[in-house]
Design an enzyme around this catalytic site. Structure first.
Site, PDB file in Angstrom:
ATOM      1  N   LYS A  63       0.715  -1.267  -0.004  1.00  0.00           N
ATOM      2  CA  LYS A  63      -0.001   0.099   0.142  1.00  0.00           C
ATOM      3  C   LYS A  63       0.995   1.342   0.080  1.00  0.00           C
ATOM      4  CE  LYS A  63      -4.120  -2.015   2.010  1.00  0.00           C
ATOM      5  NZ  LYS A  63      -5.297  -1.986   3.139  1.00  0.00           N
ATOM      6  N   ASP A  94      -9.969   2.715   2.032  1.00  0.00           N
ATOM      7  CA  ASP A  94     -10.404   1.855   3.317  1.00  0.00           C
ATOM      8  C   ASP A  94     -11.033   2.780   4.177  1.00  0.00           C
ATOM      9  OD1 ASP A  94      -9.072  -0.520   2.779  1.00  0.00           O
ATOM     10  OD2 ASP A  94      -7.018   0.166   3.206  1.00  0.00           O
TER      11      ASP A  94
HETATM   12  P1  NAP Z   1      -0.748  -2.466  11.283  1.00  0.00           P
HETATM   13  O1  NAP Z   1      -0.538  -1.261  10.372  1.00  0.00           O
HETATM   14  O2  NAP Z   1       0.241  -3.489  11.369  1.00  0.00           O
HETATM   15  O3  NAP Z   1      -1.261  -1.902  12.709  1.00  0.00           O
HETATM   16  C1  NAP Z   1      -1.436  -2.753  13.706  1.00  0.00           C
HETATM   17  C2  NAP Z   1      -1.782  -1.935  14.869  1.00  0.00           C
HETATM   18  O4  NAP Z   1      -2.405  -2.998  15.809  1.00  0.00           O
HETATM   19  C3  NAP Z   1      -0.865  -1.203  15.448  1.00  0.00           C
HETATM   20  O5  NAP Z   1      -1.142  -0.104  15.825  1.00  0.00           O
HETATM   21  C4  NAP Z   1      -0.231  -2.245  16.492  1.00  0.00           C
HETATM   22  O6  NAP Z   1       0.584  -1.410  17.723  1.00  0.00           O
HETATM   23  C5  NAP Z   1      -1.536  -2.936  16.954  1.00  0.00           C
HETATM   24  N1  NAP Z   1      -1.257  -4.042  17.604  1.00  0.00           N
HETATM   25  C6  NAP Z   1      -1.161  -5.010  16.838  1.00  0.00           C
HETATM   26  N2  NAP Z   1      -0.820  -6.252  17.784  1.00  0.00           N
HETATM   27  C7  NAP Z   1      -0.943  -5.767  19.008  1.00  0.00           C
HETATM   28  C8  NAP Z   1      -1.181  -6.236  20.555  1.00  0.00           C
HETATM   29  N3  NAP Z   1      -0.805  -7.543  20.570  1.00  0.00           N
HETATM   30  N4  NAP Z   1      -1.368  -5.449  21.498  1.00  0.00           N
HETATM   31  C9  NAP Z   1      -1.595  -4.329  21.195  1.00  0.00           C
HETATM   32  N5  NAP Z   1      -1.419  -3.508  20.183  1.00  0.00           N
HETATM   33  C10 NAP Z   1      -1.213  -4.430  18.952  1.00  0.00           C
HETATM   34  O7  NAP Z   1      -2.270  -3.069  10.595  1.00  0.00           O
HETATM   35  P2  NAP Z   1      -3.580  -2.520  10.019  1.00  0.00           P
HETATM   36  O8  NAP Z   1      -3.224  -2.793   8.350  1.00  0.00           O
HETATM   37  O9  NAP Z   1      -3.646  -1.063  10.238  1.00  0.00           O
HETATM   38  O10 NAP Z   1      -4.745  -3.433  10.369  1.00  0.00           O
HETATM   39  C11 NAP Z   1      -4.936  -3.402  11.667  1.00  0.00           C
HETATM   40  C12 NAP Z   1      -6.419  -4.429  11.480  1.00  0.00           C
HETATM   41  O11 NAP Z   1      -7.372  -3.983  10.715  1.00  0.00           O
HETATM   42  C13 NAP Z   1      -6.001  -5.964  11.322  1.00  0.00           C
HETATM   43  O12 NAP Z   1      -6.831  -6.894  12.095  1.00  0.00           O
HETATM   44  C14 NAP Z   1      -6.765  -5.976   9.870  1.00  0.00           C
HETATM   45  O13 NAP Z   1      -7.218  -7.406   9.438  1.00  0.00           O
HETATM   46  C15 NAP Z   1      -7.918  -5.030  10.095  1.00  0.00           C
HETATM   47  N6  NAP Z   1      -8.267  -4.390   8.590  1.00  0.00           N
HETATM   48  C16 NAP Z   1      -9.520  -4.770   8.282  1.00  0.00           C
HETATM   49  C17 NAP Z   1     -10.046  -4.060   7.119  1.00  0.00           C
HETATM   50  C18 NAP Z   1     -11.393  -4.489   6.575  1.00  0.00           C
HETATM   51  O14 NAP Z   1     -11.659  -4.156   5.560  1.00  0.00           O
HETATM   52  N7  NAP Z   1     -12.333  -4.880   7.653  1.00  0.00           N
HETATM   53  C19 NAP Z   1      -9.232  -3.348   6.263  1.00  0.00           C
HETATM   54  C20 NAP Z   1      -8.052  -3.183   6.834  1.00  0.00           C
HETATM   55  C21 NAP Z   1      -7.534  -3.698   8.136  1.00  0.00           C
HETATM   56  P3  NAP Z   1       2.021  -1.071  17.572  1.00  0.00           P
HETATM   57  O15 NAP Z   1       1.692   0.379  17.002  1.00  0.00           O
HETATM   58  O16 NAP Z   1       2.181  -1.041  19.050  1.00  0.00           O
HETATM   59  O17 NAP Z   1       2.854  -2.106  17.123  1.00  0.00           O
END
Ligand code: NAP
Length: 304
Positions: A89, A125
């Site tokens: 992305k 998104d």
């Molecule tokens: P990302 O950029 O990797 O960000 C992950 C976030 O979650 C960060 O803030 C991270 O904190 C936090 N995190 C991860 N594991 C954690 C834990 N064990 N304890 C506390 N905080 C934790 O991922 P993303 O692309 O934003 O996606 C995040 C979620 O959204 C995923 O579950 C994804 O499947 C979902 N999503 C859904 C859609 C949809 O269409 N419904 C679209 C996009 C994403 P740190 O900054 O501390 O690492």
């Protein structure tokens, strides 16, 4: 944008019946690494069938080292639209001619429109999430206190889109506080937006006064389905608990919040509407969101 691109070619175009793949068929697809788990082809091909648009949508497994080759192919073959998923992305932006203002502010592109060889990147998104929240849970976000848990890529798009809805406050909680602070600072001119340490007394207070608490972390996602991003007991009765995760459709966070009298909003709608916006940008035709949702639900129930 050419609103007619990808619309029915020479073949019969009966909405709902689909159009045969022929010499007029326009190509679309999603790139990612990995990509074989993606439900986008099922969802988008259902949308083409329902609307009678003569298009076909495929999944392309493209590694980072082949991104440039891929977009040369998009230009050469006239692929009309591309969705972009993890991990491309950000990197995709250097291969495009234009970046839409929202995608530039968010710093990520998930949708590319090819207009006669000129490639423009968008981010659907955040706006997809907000459309889903408004249609499925809360039509008016103005004046609301909103808490966002997480500060990753998805949170960035959501904060950008939410700040366009005139919320009273936006509070970001994140495991790594610097990322929450950086995200709050990036959009501080658009709304009253603050970072707050996760887990502490101030996080509890923010959740307690919130109208909407949104989980944007992966906590609670299959297979680790028992995790919750914040204590659901912090939310007030009647507040909305919202989760980006759609596998499972109802996370432990949503189940527990519902048991305590909250309204809930799951992540499937965000997936449907980010795709619906992409479909509309590419074709100029209203996306058949209900049919797209059925296609994804059927696939999730089959677990394919
Ligand atoms: P990302 O950029 O990797 O960000 C992950 C976030 O979650 C960060 O803030 C991270 O904190 C936090 N995190 C991860 N594991 C954690 C834990 N064990 N304890 C506390 N905080 C934790 O991922 P993303 O692309 O934003 O996606 C995040 C979620 O959204 C995923 O579950 C994804 O499947 C979902 N999503 C859904 C859609 C949809 O269409 N419904 C679209 C996009 C994403 P740190 O900054 O501390 O690492």
């Amino acid at each position: 944008m050419n609103a007619n691109a990808g619309q029915t070619g020479g073949g019969a175009a009966v909405p709902g019946s689909g159009v045969p793949v022929d010499s007029h068929t326009t190509l679309f697809g999603v790139i990612g690494d990995p990509v074989r788990h993606s439900k986008s082809p099922l969802m988008m091909n259902r949308a083409f069938r329902e609307t009678g648009v003569n298009g076909v949508y495929a999944a392309f497994h493209v590694g980072a080292e082949r991104l440039g080759d891929f977009f040369a192919g998009v230009r050469a073959m006239g692929i009309r639209g591309v969705n972009v998923t993890i991990p491309h992305k950000l990197d995709v932006m250097r291969h495009l001619d234009n970046i839409d203002e929202g995608a530039r502010a968010i710093g990520a592109v998930n949708t590319v429109v090819n207009e006669n060889g000129v490639l423009t990147g968008y981010n659907t998104d955040g706006i997809g999430y907000v459309r889903s929240l408004k249609e499925e849970a809360e039509p008016d976000l103005a004046g609301k206190h909103i808490v966002i848990v997480g500060a990753g890529g998805a949170a960035r798009g959501i904060v950008y889109a939410l700040t366009g809805e005139r919320p009273e406050t936006v509070t970001i909680l994140n495991r790594t506080p610097e990322r929450a602070e950086e995200l709050a600072a990036a959009f501080s001119t658009r709304a009253d937006i603050k970072a707050c340490a996760a887990g502490g007394e101030s996080a509890k207070k923010a959740c307690n006064r919130a109208d909407i608490v949104i989980n944007t972390t992966s906590i609670g996602m299959y297979p680790n389905v028992s995790g919750v991003p914040v204590d659901p007991g912090w939310l007030s009765e009647g507040a909305i608990a919202s989760d980006l995760i759609y596998n499972p459709l109802q996370t432990a966070f949503l189940q527990e919040a519902e048991r305590r009298g909250c309204r809930t909003h799951g992540g499937l709608g965000m997936f449907i509407y980010q795709g619906a916006y992409a479909f509309e940008y590419w074709t100029g035709v209203a996306a058949p969101a209900a049919s797209m949702r059925s296609a994804v639900l059927e696939a999730l129930q089959r677990q394919d």
